[in-house]
Design a protein around this motif. Structure first.
Motif, short mmCIF file in Angstrom:
data_model
loop_
_atom_site.label_atom_id
_atom_site.label_comp_id
_atom_site.label_asym_id
_atom_site.label_seq_id
_atom_site.Cartn_x
_atom_site.Cartn_y
_atom_site.Cartn_z
N ILE A 108 0.85 -1.18 0.00
CA ILE A 108 0.00 0.00 0.00
C ILE A 108 0.89 1.23 0.00
O ILE A 108 1.91 1.27 0.68
N HIS A 109 0.48 2.21 -0.81
CA HIS A 109 1.26 3.45 -0.92
C HIS A 109 0.32 4.63 -0.69
O HIS A 109 -0.78 4.66 -1.25
N PRO A 110 0.78 5.63 0.09
CA PRO A 110 -0.14 6.72 0.45
C PRO A 110 -0.23 7.85 -0.57
O PRO A 110 -0.16 9.02 -0.22
N SER A 111 -0.36 7.50 -1.85
CA SER A 111 -0.62 8.51 -2.88
C SER A 111 -1.37 7.83 -4.02
O SER A 111 -1.53 6.61 -4.02
N LEU A 112 -1.78 8.63 -4.99
CA LEU A 112 -2.45 8.09 -6.17
C LEU A 112 -1.38 7.75 -7.20
O LEU A 112 -1.01 8.57 -8.04
N ILE A 113 -0.85 6.53 -7.12
CA ILE A 113 0.16 6.07 -8.09
C ILE A 113 -0.43 6.24 -9.49
O ILE A 113 -1.60 5.92 -9.67
N PRO A 114 0.26 6.78 -10.49
CA PRO A 114 1.71 6.97 -10.58
C PRO A 114 2.24 8.30 -10.02
O PRO A 114 3.42 8.61 -10.23
N LYS A 115 1.40 9.05 -9.34
CA LYS A 115 1.91 10.30 -8.78
C LYS A 115 2.59 10.05 -7.42
O LYS A 115 2.10 9.24 -6.64
N PHE A 116 3.64 10.77 -7.15
CA PHE A 116 4.29 10.79 -5.83
C PHE A 116 4.66 9.38 -5.33
O PHE A 116 4.30 9.01 -4.20
N CYS A 117 5.30 8.61 -6.18
CA CYS A 117 5.72 7.27 -5.76
C CYS A 117 7.13 7.01 -6.29
O CYS A 117 7.70 7.84 -6.97
N GLY A 118 7.65 5.86 -5.94
CA GLY A 118 9.01 5.50 -6.36
C GLY A 118 10.02 5.89 -5.30
O GLY A 118 9.66 6.29 -4.19
N HIS A 143 -1.24 -2.10 -4.60
CA HIS A 143 -0.73 -2.65 -5.87
C HIS A 143 0.07 -3.92 -5.64
O HIS A 143 0.54 -4.17 -4.51
N PHE A 144 0.24 -4.68 -6.70
CA PHE A 144 1.13 -5.84 -6.62
C PHE A 144 2.57 -5.34 -6.59
O PHE A 144 2.87 -4.26 -7.10
N VAL A 145 3.43 -6.14 -6.00
CA VAL A 145 4.85 -5.77 -5.93
C VAL A 145 5.62 -6.54 -6.99
O VAL A 145 5.53 -7.77 -7.07
N ASP A 146 6.35 -5.76 -7.81
CA ASP A 146 7.25 -6.40 -8.77
C ASP A 146 8.68 -5.98 -8.42
O ASP A 146 8.93 -5.54 -7.31
N GLU A 147 9.58 -6.06 -9.38
CA GLU A 147 10.97 -5.76 -9.05
C GLU A 147 11.26 -4.27 -8.89
O GLU A 147 12.28 -3.89 -8.35
N GLY A 148 10.35 -3.42 -9.35
CA GLY A 148 10.56 -1.98 -9.22
C GLY A 148 10.02 -1.45 -7.90
O GLY A 148 9.55 -2.20 -7.05
N VAL A 149 10.12 -0.13 -7.72
CA VAL A 149 9.57 0.49 -6.51
C VAL A 149 8.23 1.15 -6.87
O VAL A 149 8.20 2.09 -7.67
N ASP A 150 7.15 0.60 -6.33
CA ASP A 150 5.78 1.11 -6.58
C ASP A 150 5.38 1.03 -8.06
O ASP A 150 4.64 1.88 -8.56
N THR A 151 5.87 0.03 -8.76
CA THR A 151 5.61 -0.06 -10.21
C THR A 151 4.64 -1.19 -10.58
O THR A 151 4.26 -1.31 -11.75
N GLY A 152 4.24 -2.02 -9.63
CA GLY A 152 3.40 -3.18 -9.94
C GLY A 152 1.96 -2.80 -10.29
O GLY A 152 1.52 -1.66 -10.03
N LYS A 153 1.23 -3.75 -10.86
CA LYS A 153 -0.17 -3.52 -11.26
C LYS A 153 -1.02 -3.01 -10.09
O LYS A 153 -0.94 -3.54 -8.97
N ILE A 154 -1.87 -2.04 -10.39
CA ILE A 154 -2.73 -1.46 -9.35
C ILE A 154 -3.96 -2.34 -9.13
O ILE A 154 -4.59 -2.80 -10.10
N ILE A 155 -4.28 -2.58 -7.88
CA ILE A 155 -5.45 -3.39 -7.53
C ILE A 155 -6.62 -2.47 -7.14
O ILE A 155 -7.74 -2.63 -7.63
N LEU A 156 -6.37 -1.55 -6.26
CA LEU A 156 -7.42 -0.61 -5.81
C LEU A 156 -6.80 0.75 -5.50
O LEU A 156 -5.67 0.83 -5.03
#
Ligand code: GRF
Length: 200
Positions: A108-118, A143-156
């Motif tokens: 979980i990330h506290p922003s609207l990805i793709p904004k303010f993430c990574g 989002h799902f976690v892949d090899e990047g930082v906050d780059t995985g597919k968004i779930i909700l």
């Protein structure tokens, strides 16, 4: 029953919200098998212990990359973990692990990805950046976690307003409230999607 490992590093308020959702029956077919913390100082460990959930402190300090990989994989295998839930875990997961548990690790990330993430966008910095940029809305993303930082597919994702008078702390509180509801919903979707034919 799917076994969850919840990874924390701090307060663990998301972990608590998830455990409570499971207790209420809001997330079906999952059980919290393990809470793993990157530090013994994480406050969330107390709550996990009170609830009788097994805890494990796994610090990356002084370990080689191979030791980190093997150590994490060992503990996950020991508990026969099906899904990994990152809830404020402040360490990067090894690529070996994200590949092995593809589509089974959530964050979980506290922003609207793709904004303010990574890289560099964590904790209060996210909310400070949102306010500084003059955004009218923010929110939280699971989002799902892949090899990047906050780059995985968004779930909700869920939005909230940002007011001109907001401090970063005000915004953090508003977003955290959202986090405490959408994380459980996202876990339920992923854990039970094949039986419910839910598309994510
Ligand atoms: C949350 O804001 C989450 O979005 C971020 O780290 C924070 C963890 O908070 N990844 P808590 O430990 O769950 O209270």
């Amino acid at each position: 029953m799917l076994k969850l490992a919840i990874f924390i590093s701090g307060t663990g308020s998301n972990m608590k919200a998830i455990v409570e959702s499971i207790e209420r029956g809001d997330i079906e077919n999952v059980s919290p098998a393990l809470v793993l913390s990157s530090t013994e100082k994480a406050k969330g460990l107390h709550y996990a212990k009170e609830k009788g959930i097994d805890t494990h402190v796994f610090s990356y300090k002084g370990l080689s990359q191979d030791e980190i990989n093997a150590g994490l994989l060992d503990i996950l295998a020991k508990y026969d973990i099906d899904m990994i839930i990152l809830a404020g875990f402040m360490k990067i997961l090894p690529a070996e692990l994200t590949r092995k548990y593809k589509d089974k690790i959530l964050n979980i990330h506290p922003s609207l990805i793709p904004k303010f993430c990574g890289k560099g966008f964590y904790g209060m910095r996210v909310h400070e950046a949102v306010i500084e940029a003059g955004e009218k809305e923010s929110g939280a993303t699971v989002h799902f976690v892949d090899e990047g930082v906050d780059t995985g597919k968004i779930i909700l994702q869920e939005k909230c307003a940002v007011y001109e008078t907001d401090s970063a702390e005000d915004l953090q509180k508003r977003v955290l409230k959202i986090e405490h509801t959408i994380y459980s919903k996202a876990i339920d979707i992923v854990a039970n999607c094949s039986s419910r034919k839910t598309i994510y």
